[in-house]
Design a protein around this motif. Structure first.
Motif, PDB file in Angstrom:
ATOM      1  N   LYS A  17      -8.979  -6.222  10.535  1.00 26.73           N
ATOM      2  CA  LYS A  17      -7.939  -5.912  11.517  1.00 26.73           C
ATOM      3  C   LYS A  17      -8.223  -6.524  12.886  1.00 26.73           C
ATOM      4  O   LYS A  17      -7.312  -6.935  13.601  1.00 26.73           O
ATOM      5  N   GLU A  62      -2.262 -14.842  10.715  1.00 29.06           N
ATOM      6  CA  GLU A  62      -0.937 -14.315  10.358  1.00 29.06           C
ATOM      7  C   GLU A  62      -0.898 -13.904   8.879  1.00 29.06           C
ATOM      8  O   GLU A  62      -0.385 -12.828   8.534  1.00 29.06           O
ATOM      9  N   GLU A 116       2.032  -2.978  -3.852  1.00 27.80           N
ATOM     10  CA  GLU A 116       1.341  -2.390  -2.696  1.00 27.80           C
ATOM     11  C   GLU A 116       0.348  -1.322  -3.137  1.00 27.80           C
ATOM     12  O   GLU A 116      -0.675  -1.115  -2.492  1.00 27.80           O
ATOM     13  N   ASP A 158      -3.088 -10.818   8.291  1.00 28.56           N
ATOM     14  CA  ASP A 158      -2.440  -9.608   8.794  1.00 28.56           C
ATOM     15  C   ASP A 158      -1.414  -9.063   7.804  1.00 28.56           C
ATOM     16  O   ASP A 158      -1.280  -7.844   7.652  1.00 28.56           O
ATOM     17  N   LYS A 159      -0.699  -9.958   7.150  1.00 22.90           N
ATOM     18  CA  LYS A 159       0.296  -9.512   6.162  1.00 22.90           C
ATOM     19  C   LYS A 159      -0.366  -8.717   5.036  1.00 22.90           C
ATOM     20  O   LYS A 159       0.161  -7.699   4.582  1.00 22.90           O
ATOM     21  N   GLU A 191      -1.843  -5.365   6.437  1.00 23.11           N
ATOM     22  CA  GLU A 191      -0.784  -4.375   6.680  1.00 23.11           C
ATOM     23  C   GLU A 191      -0.387  -3.651   5.396  1.00 23.11           C
ATOM     24  O   GLU A 191       0.040  -2.496   5.422  1.00 23.11           O
ATOM     25  N   LYS A 192      -0.528  -4.343   4.266  1.00 21.71           N
ATOM     26  CA  LYS A 192      -0.152  -3.749   2.980  1.00 21.71           C
ATOM     27  C   LYS A 192      -1.284  -2.955   2.338  1.00 21.71           C
ATOM     28  O   LYS A 192      -1.105  -2.389   1.259  1.00 21.71           O
ATOM     29  N   LYS A 209      -3.490  -1.258  -1.670  1.00 22.21           N
ATOM     30  CA  LYS A 209      -4.044  -0.086  -0.991  1.00 22.21           C
ATOM     31  C   LYS A 209      -5.356   0.372  -1.610  1.00 22.21           C
ATOM     32  O   LYS A 209      -6.115   1.121  -0.990  1.00 22.21           O
ATOM     33  N   THR A 217       2.079 -14.767   0.767  1.00 21.97           N
ATOM     34  CA  THR A 217       2.558 -14.492   2.134  1.00 21.97           C
ATOM     35  C   THR A 217       3.613 -15.480   2.629  1.00 21.97           C
ATOM     36  O   THR A 217       4.200 -15.257   3.689  1.00 21.97           O
TER      37      THR A 217
END
Length: 311
Positions: free
Chosen positions: A232, A205, A173, A208-209, A212-213, A177, A193
């Motif tokens: 997003k 989907e 992660e 988004d995974k 989100e990370k 980031k 994913t």
């Protein structure tokens, strides 16, 4: 002055075997011919970007052998900055054994060699070239630790980061980031994913995974379907150009190189500018799959512009 596209990546000598069909487990088949050509995901992306008009600097490592000498010489001929390519006296230049069948499909086994010897010290010694770049690209044919170090330097200095997570593996992660754009293909996004991107809902989907990370933008290359782009709020699919594929080797690498080249001249990296860059990258990769080999198939800008005129 135009800022650089900086690429941290692999340098391989590709051993390419042409076959009627891909080999099955436990089977022996005969090859129709054999070629040795320069390759490696990082190297392919660098050559693609340079031939399309980008200023390119490369951070990498080769062995003290004929393959390494030959590839670095070719880089110089393509006017790629090689001042941050180091030589290992203990490890060979990376290699890839590639089989390509009559339908243009391929299977690839990579021998990392010197590529995996790029470490944090190597990155620290190359920090100035990262700072002076517009974009930094990395893949997974070099160490993740070195990539994290490079991306940290990039983000501290306002440099856009593009992660091509190939070959697929778990992504810390911390790295996501630090990633502005992540660009996997269908197989890689499934590994990352556990989602098969069969339709727009599944693409949303999966994207988004990754968002989100930490990733800001997700580009999923979909082969004949084109490429999906998501952030997003939005998602779109940019259609591929319909052509007869001869050899898909380096198609994904040419896409990344073309994407970076188009973004290099943009004031900001936003959804609309990335979508425009994807259209250009799709055109470039459509040219690449109609030729054999990795770097020999990468087009120069005038060939791409000519292809646009012939539409």
């Amino acid at each position: 002055m135009q800022k650089n596209v900086c690429i941290l990546g692999s340098i391989n000598m590709d051993l390419v075997l042409r076959v009627n069909r891909l080999v099955k487990p436990g089977e022996t088949i005969l090859s129709k011919n054999f070629k040795k050509v320069s390759g490696g995901k990082g190297a392919n992306q660098a050559v693609a970007a340079k031939r399309l008009g980008a200023n390119v600097s490369f951070i990498g490592m080769v062995g003290a052998d004929d393959n390494g000498f030959e590839i670095v010489k070719a880089f110089k001929e393509d006017k790629i900055d090689v001042s941050h390519i180091k030589v290992s006296n203990n490890d060979p230049t990376g290699m890839a054994i590639i089989t390509v069948d009559d339908d243009g499909r391929n299977s690839i086994v990579v021998v990392p060699g010197a590529n995996m010897k790029i470490d944090n010290t190597s990155i620290e010694e190359s920090k100035d070239v990262i700072k002076d770049s517009k974009l930094l690209i990395a893949q997974f044919e070099t160490s993740i630790e070195a990539t994290i170090k490079a991306f940290k330097i990039a983000k501290e200095n306002g440099v856009i980061t593009i992660l091509n997570p190939a070959p697929a593996r778990n992504i810390p992660e911390e790295l996501l980031k630090l990633t502005d754009i992540i660009a996997p293909n269908e197989t890689e996004v499934f590994e990352l994913t556990d989602i098969k991107v069969d339709d727009t809902d599944k693409i949303r989907e999966a994207a988004d995974k990754l968002i989100e990370k930490g990733a800001k933008f997700v580009i999923i290359t979909l082969g004949e379907r084109g490429a999906a782009l998501a952030d997003k709020e939005k998602i779109t699919i940019v259609p591929a150009y319909k052509v007869k594929a001869v050899d898909t080797t380096a198609a994904g690498d040419s896409f990344i190189g073309a994407l970076a080249t188009k973004l290099q001249n943009k004031k900001e990296v936003c959804f609309e500018n990335i979508e425009e860059a994807i259209k250009f990258a799709n055109k470039v990769s459509s040219i690449v799959v109609q030729k054999q080999g990795a770097q020999p198939s990468l087009p120069y800008l005038d060939e791409v512009l000519k292809a646009y005129k012939e539409e």
